[in-house]
Design a protein around this motif. Structure first.
Motif, short mmCIF file in Angstrom:
data_model
loop_
_atom_site.label_atom_id
_atom_site.label_comp_id
_atom_site.label_asym_id
_atom_site.label_seq_id
_atom_site.Cartn_x
_atom_site.Cartn_y
_atom_site.Cartn_z
N GLY A 125 13.79 -3.28 20.56
CA GLY A 125 12.86 -3.97 21.45
C GLY A 125 11.63 -3.13 21.76
O GLY A 125 11.39 -2.07 21.15
N ALA A 126 10.90 -3.62 22.72
CA ALA A 126 9.70 -2.91 23.13
C ALA A 126 10.07 -1.61 23.83
O ALA A 126 11.15 -1.50 24.43
N PRO A 127 9.23 -0.60 23.76
CA PRO A 127 9.53 0.66 24.44
C PRO A 127 9.59 0.47 25.95
O PRO A 127 8.95 -0.41 26.53
N ALA A 128 10.41 1.29 26.60
CA ALA A 128 10.60 1.19 28.04
C ALA A 128 9.31 1.57 28.78
O ALA A 128 8.55 2.45 28.34
N ASN A 129 9.10 0.87 29.87
CA ASN A 129 7.94 1.15 30.72
C ASN A 129 8.37 2.08 31.85
O ASN A 129 9.15 1.68 32.72
N PRO A 130 7.93 3.32 31.85
CA PRO A 130 8.40 4.25 32.89
C PRO A 130 7.94 3.90 34.29
O PRO A 130 8.51 4.40 35.26
N SER A 131 6.95 3.06 34.43
CA SER A 131 6.44 2.70 35.76
C SER A 131 7.05 1.43 36.31
O SER A 131 6.66 0.98 37.39
N GLN A 132 7.99 0.83 35.60
CA GLN A 132 8.60 -0.43 36.05
C GLN A 132 10.11 -0.33 35.92
O GLN A 132 10.63 0.04 34.87
N THR A 133 10.83 -0.67 36.98
CA THR A 133 12.28 -0.65 36.99
C THR A 133 12.82 -1.90 36.33
O THR A 133 12.38 -3.01 36.66
N PRO A 134 13.75 -1.78 35.37
CA PRO A 134 14.31 -2.98 34.72
C PRO A 134 15.02 -3.87 35.73
O PRO A 134 15.53 -3.41 36.76
N ALA A 135 15.04 -5.15 35.42
CA ALA A 135 15.71 -6.10 36.32
C ALA A 135 17.20 -5.87 36.34
O ALA A 135 17.85 -6.02 37.38
N ILE A 136 17.81 -5.54 35.21
CA ILE A 136 19.25 -5.32 35.11
C ILE A 136 19.47 -3.94 34.49
O ILE A 136 18.96 -3.65 33.40
N ILE A 137 20.22 -3.10 35.17
CA ILE A 137 20.55 -1.77 34.69
C ILE A 137 22.06 -1.71 34.45
O ILE A 137 22.84 -1.87 35.39
N LEU A 138 22.44 -1.50 33.22
CA LEU A 138 23.85 -1.46 32.85
C LEU A 138 24.11 -0.24 31.98
O LEU A 138 23.26 0.16 31.18
N PRO A 139 25.29 0.35 32.11
CA PRO A 139 25.65 1.46 31.22
C PRO A 139 26.07 0.93 29.85
O PRO A 139 26.05 -0.29 29.60
N ASP A 140 26.46 1.82 28.98
CA ASP A 140 26.98 1.39 27.69
C ASP A 140 28.28 0.62 27.87
O ASP A 140 28.98 0.75 28.88
N TRP A 141 28.62 -0.18 26.85
CA TRP A 141 29.74 -1.11 26.98
C TRP A 141 31.05 -0.39 27.27
O TRP A 141 31.92 -0.92 27.97
N TYR A 142 31.24 0.82 26.74
CA TYR A 142 32.50 1.52 26.94
C TYR A 142 32.60 2.15 28.33
O TYR A 142 33.64 2.74 28.67
N LEU A 143 31.54 2.06 29.14
CA LEU A 143 31.57 2.56 30.52
C LEU A 143 31.47 1.43 31.54
O LEU A 143 31.33 1.70 32.73
N LEU A 144 31.54 0.19 31.07
CA LEU A 144 31.45 -0.93 32.01
C LEU A 144 32.62 -0.96 32.97
O LEU A 144 32.49 -1.40 34.12
N TRP A 145 33.80 -0.51 32.53
CA TRP A 145 34.96 -0.56 33.42
C TRP A 145 34.79 0.37 34.62
O TRP A 145 35.11 0.01 35.75
N THR A 146 34.26 1.56 34.39
CA THR A 146 34.05 2.47 35.51
C THR A 146 32.87 2.02 36.37
O THR A 146 32.84 2.27 37.57
N PHE A 147 31.91 1.32 35.76
CA PHE A 147 30.81 0.73 36.53
C PHE A 147 31.31 -0.40 37.41
O PHE A 147 30.83 -0.61 38.52
N GLY A 148 32.31 -1.14 36.89
CA GLY A 148 32.89 -2.22 37.70
C GLY A 148 33.67 -1.70 38.89
O GLY A 148 33.74 -2.35 39.95
N LEU A 149 34.29 -0.51 38.75
CA LEU A 149 35.02 0.06 39.88
C LEU A 149 34.09 0.42 41.04
O LEU A 149 34.54 0.54 42.19
N LEU A 150 32.82 0.61 40.75
CA LEU A 150 31.86 0.91 41.82
C LEU A 150 31.49 -0.33 42.62
O LEU A 150 30.84 -0.21 43.66
N LYS A 151 31.90 -1.51 42.14
CA LYS A 151 31.56 -2.76 42.81
C LYS A 151 32.75 -3.37 43.54
O LYS A 151 32.82 -4.58 43.71
N LEU A 152 33.67 -2.53 43.95
CA LEU A 152 34.84 -3.03 44.69
C LEU A 152 34.63 -2.90 46.18
O LEU A 152 35.57 -2.62 46.93
#
Length: 276
Positions: A125-152
């Motif tokens: 895709g297009a290069p990241a814009n350092p002056s703009q925060t992405p709407a959705i920030i997600l880790p890599d797919w193999y770390l989604l489980w530990t990211f989900g534990l932060l939402k308990l």
């Protein structure tokens, strides 16, 4: 035998000798005529064509199949001839048996990865814009489980003794949950000290593994709940309901299979009594 008889036999012997030498020379001449020219190159009229050589070639798949069949047959013969009481520890040397098997497996997976990389190239895709925060920030797919534990956060208890306030913030609570889950995963090998090689041999620990895998999948889906076409409260409930159900089902199935499976499959490896 008289001397006269010996004189009469000498010419016959000479004739036989001469005849034998002639036959040997004729055979050598025929063999030289049939043999290829110097250097190992056959005559032009006997050189196989490319299509003939292709038809005689044995493919890698056929060679691999014959190797596995021969290994299985030799392993079966060794186990039938052995009278070891506990367990037959029999195997093949690394070269060429294990090396051939490992290379066949490695070649298969490398081929699959190469095929997927060639047919499904990643989108850049297009290069990241350092002056703009992405709407959705997600880790890599193999770390989604530990990211989900932060939402308990909804499971963070509110203590009445503190006036209905939480003992710790949701962020700290998520970190504590991560420590507990990772600690449980790390301690499982020390709790299960069996030597089972198949899930059916220890249904309880196999069901624990199934529960953990399903929970990792559901908690990963919870971490991207804003992208899931399911109501958040329903997804939150399914995150903790589906893993125990999957574990109970797997335990019941493995437990029902265990008795007959252990006896029928392992009768070549163990000296077992018939199941009661």
């Amino acid at each position: 035998m008289t001397e006269e008889d010996l004189r009469n036999r000498e010419p016959t012997s000479d004739l036989r000798t001469d005849g034998g030498e002639d036959e040997t020379e004729d055979a050598a001449a025929d063999e030289a005529a049939d043999s290829p020219a110097p250097g190992g190159v056959p005559p032009d009229d006997e050189t196989p064509t490319w299509r003939e050589r292709k038809e005689r070639t044995t493919g890698l798949s056929r060679l691999t199949y014959e190797y596995f069949e021969r290994s299985r047959y030799e392993d079966q013969q060794l186990r039938e001839e052995s009278d070891y009481v506990e367990r037959d520890v029999l195997g093949f040397p690394y070269w060429p048996h294990e090396f051939t098997r490992n290379m066949a497996i490695v070649s298969f997976f490398v081929g699959m990865i190469t095929f997927l990389a060639a047919t499904l190239p990643p989108h850049i895709g297009a290069p990241a814009n350092p002056s703009q925060t992405p709407a959705i920030i997600l880790p890599d797919w193999y770390l989604l489980w530990t990211f989900g534990l932060l939402k308990l956060g909804p499971l963070n208890p509110e203590l009445a003794i503190l006036g209905g306030e939480k003992l710790m913030s949701d962020r700290v609570y998520g970190v504590v949950v991560n420590i507990i889950v990772v600690g449980f995963i790390a301690i499982v090998p020390f709790l299960n000290r069996g030597n089972a090689r198949r899930p059916v041999e220890q249904p309880f620990w196999a069901s624990v593994g199934v529960t953990g895998v399903v929970f990792a999948f559901t908690i990963s889906l919870l971490s991207i709940k804003n992208l899931m076409p399911i109501a958040p409260h329903l997804l939150f409930d399914l995150t903790f309901i589906l893993p125990p159900i999957a574990g109970c089902i797997s335990y019941a199935l493995l437990k029902s299979m265990r008795q007959g499976y252990m006896y029928d499959l392992n009768k070549r490896y163990y000296r077992l009594r018939p199941p009661k």
